[in-house]
Design an enzyme around this catalytic site. Structure first.
Site, PDB file in Angstrom:
ATOM      1  N   GLY A 163      46.794  40.873  47.593  1.00 42.62           N
ATOM      2  CA  GLY A 163      45.580  40.684  48.388  1.00 42.62           C
ATOM      3  C   GLY A 163      45.514  39.265  48.921  1.00 42.62           C
ATOM      4  CG  PHE A 164      42.367  36.380  51.368  1.00 38.61           C
ATOM      5  CD1 PHE A 164      43.109  35.412  52.034  1.00 38.61           C
ATOM      6  CD2 PHE A 164      41.053  36.100  51.000  1.00 38.61           C
ATOM      7  CE1 PHE A 164      42.540  34.169  52.323  1.00 38.61           C
ATOM      8  CE2 PHE A 164      40.485  34.883  51.290  1.00 38.61           C
ATOM      9  CZ  PHE A 164      41.227  33.906  51.941  1.00 38.61           C
TER      10      PHE A 164
ATOM     11  CG  ASP B 162      48.016  44.722  45.604  1.00 45.16           C
ATOM     12  OD1 ASP B 162      47.478  43.605  45.714  1.00 45.16           O
ATOM     13  OD2 ASP B 162      47.652  45.738  46.222  1.00 45.16           O
TER      14      ASP B 162
ATOM     15  N   GLY C 213      45.316  45.265  49.768  1.00 44.63           N
ATOM     16  CA  GLY C 213      46.334  44.208  49.846  1.00 44.63           C
ATOM     17  C   GLY C 213      47.395  44.590  50.877  1.00 44.63           C
TER      18      GLY C 213
ATOM     19  CG  LEU D  49      42.271  37.914  41.671  1.00 46.09           C
ATOM     20  CD1 LEU D  49      42.686  37.348  40.314  1.00 46.09           C
ATOM     21  CD2 LEU D  49      43.011  37.156  42.757  1.00 46.09           C
TER      22      LEU D  49
ATOM     23  CB  THR E 125      38.130  50.361  42.348  1.00 47.43           C
ATOM     24  OG1 THR E 125      38.460  51.476  43.142  1.00 47.43           O
ATOM     25  CG2 THR E 125      39.260  49.353  42.348  1.00 47.43           C
TER      26      THR E 125
ATOM     27  CE1 TYR F 268      32.767  43.971  44.704  1.00 46.99           C
ATOM     28  CE2 TYR F 268      31.317  42.383  45.769  1.00 46.99           C
ATOM     29  CZ  TYR F 268      32.543  42.707  45.227  1.00 46.99           C
ATOM     30  OH  TYR F 268      33.537  41.763  45.199  1.00 46.99           O
TER      31      TYR F 268
ATOM     32  CE  LYS G 271      34.385  42.523  41.307  1.00 44.16           C
ATOM     33  NZ  LYS G 271      35.696  42.180  40.729  1.00 44.16           N
TER      34      LYS G 271
END
Ligand code: UDP
Length: 333
Positions: free
Chosen positions: A11-12, A32, A37, A77, A96, A150, A154
């Site tokens: 990913g970034f 990943d 990604g 991540l 996820t 979200y 988290k």
């Protein structure tokens, strides 16, 4: 030197972290599933003798278990990213984020491998006590509004990680990433800077959502990944929660104007109601600024790249990308 596993390493943020850790001499392992990604992100790293990767999901427990066994520390991540994606695919976001972290913590606990969990500034929700401190209350909206799933997913990840530390002495570190930007970030998942830069370079309308008076503080990805690597190496970071980001605020209107000027674009700046940009009844936060004194005290963290320079680098990256695409198109023509 360590053997480090990065979930979501293509990913970034993950791919920048892989670079940072390789520079520090770590052996780096990446898992990943390329859901958000991109293989391009790690293409230059594939030749590095200390870089290893597997394209698979963290939900594939036997594979993840094997990779965790080979490492000393896990940077978790892998997660659903971007408000747009989250509003459009809430089931995937919740599954996820919650299940992925559950599996990572469970497997890491078997061998007591240190885990750094990346959470998000979204967990502060609608709080207006700016700047946000790690120990303040979280203020979330109702469950009928998708955006908050979200933050909530988290927050569950954070609770679970802290529970593993208290109950099972699994060394965990939690970081809350604020708006993180830089080269290679895609606009596909709605993030504002890559979107605005692309729109400006194409001389298309720059789409400001809401009245544009909401503000954000943008951190440079290289500063953020340095902070992640420093925290993972610091014994006193274990069991703690840290904000990581930059504290310089800018309104989205001012950001649009600045990007238009810096690109020399003829784009007009248009305002789009939140309902149309995201979903009916969408709630945005007017300000989001981290208090970074906690990480500053522990590691001496100080952001080194400010907004103008960040924008210059992002604009250059998009221009280079366009040149690469143009050259590829010429070749196939
Ligand atoms: N935004 C915008 N236009 C866009 C994308 C985003 O005005 O094309 C706004 C968005 O509503 C938010 C801010 O820019 O107020 C930052 O959005 P982003 O998705 O980058 O991060 P967020 O802070 O929402 O997690």
């Amino acid at each position: 030197m360590a053997r480090s596993l990065i979930t979501g390493g293509a990913g970034f943020v993950g791919s920048h972290l892989a670079e940072e850790l390789l520079q520090r001499g770590d052996e780096v392992f990446v898992i990943d599933d390329l859901s958000t990604g991109r293989i391009d992100n790690i293409e230059p790293l594939k030749r590095h003798p200390k870089f290893h990767y597997v394209i698979d999901s963290v939900h594939n427990e036997p594979v993840l278990a094997e990779w965790i066994d080979r490492c000393d520390v896990v940077y978790h991540l892998a997660a659903a990213v971007g408000v747009k994606l989250i509003v459009e695919s809430p089931v995937n976001t919740i599954e996820t984020n919650v299940h992925g972290t559950e599996v990572v913590l469970k497997l890491a606990n078997k061998k007591k491998k240190k885990v750094l969990i990346t959470s998000t500034s979204e967990v502060y929700g609608k709080s207006t006590s700016v700047p946000f401190r790690e120990d303040q209350d979280l203020v979330l909206g109702p469950t009928t509004k998708g955006r908050w799933s979200y933050a909530c997913s988290k927050a569950i990840d954070e609770f679970l990680a802290i529970a593993y530390w208290h109950e099972k002495r699994l060394p965990v570190i939690i970081v809350r990433l604020f708006n993180t930007v830089g080269p290679r970030q895609t606009g596909r998942y709605g993030m504002v800077i890559p979107n605005f830069v692309q729109q400006a370079l194409n001389n298309e309308p720059i789409t400001v959502y809401g009245d544009g008076e909401q503000s954000r503080a943008f951190g440079y990805v290289g500063d953020i990944t340095r902070a992640l690597a420093d925290l993972a190496r610091h014994p006193q970071a274990v069991g703690e929660v840290f904000n990581i980001g930059n504290t310089t605020e800018i309104t989205i209107n001012a950001l649009a104007e600045r990007i238009r000027q810096m690109t020399g674009s003829s784009s007009e700046i248009v305002h789009i109601p939140y309902d149309r940009a995201y979903e009916q009844g969408f709630e945005d936060m007017p300000r989001r600024v981290p208090d970074i004194s906690k990480i500053q005290r522990l590691t001496g963290y100080k952001p080194s790249v400010e907004l103008n320079e960040i924008l210059e680098r992002v604009i250059a990256d998009f221009r280079n990308g366009e040149e690469r695409e143009f050259a590829a198109a010429e070749k196939t023509a």
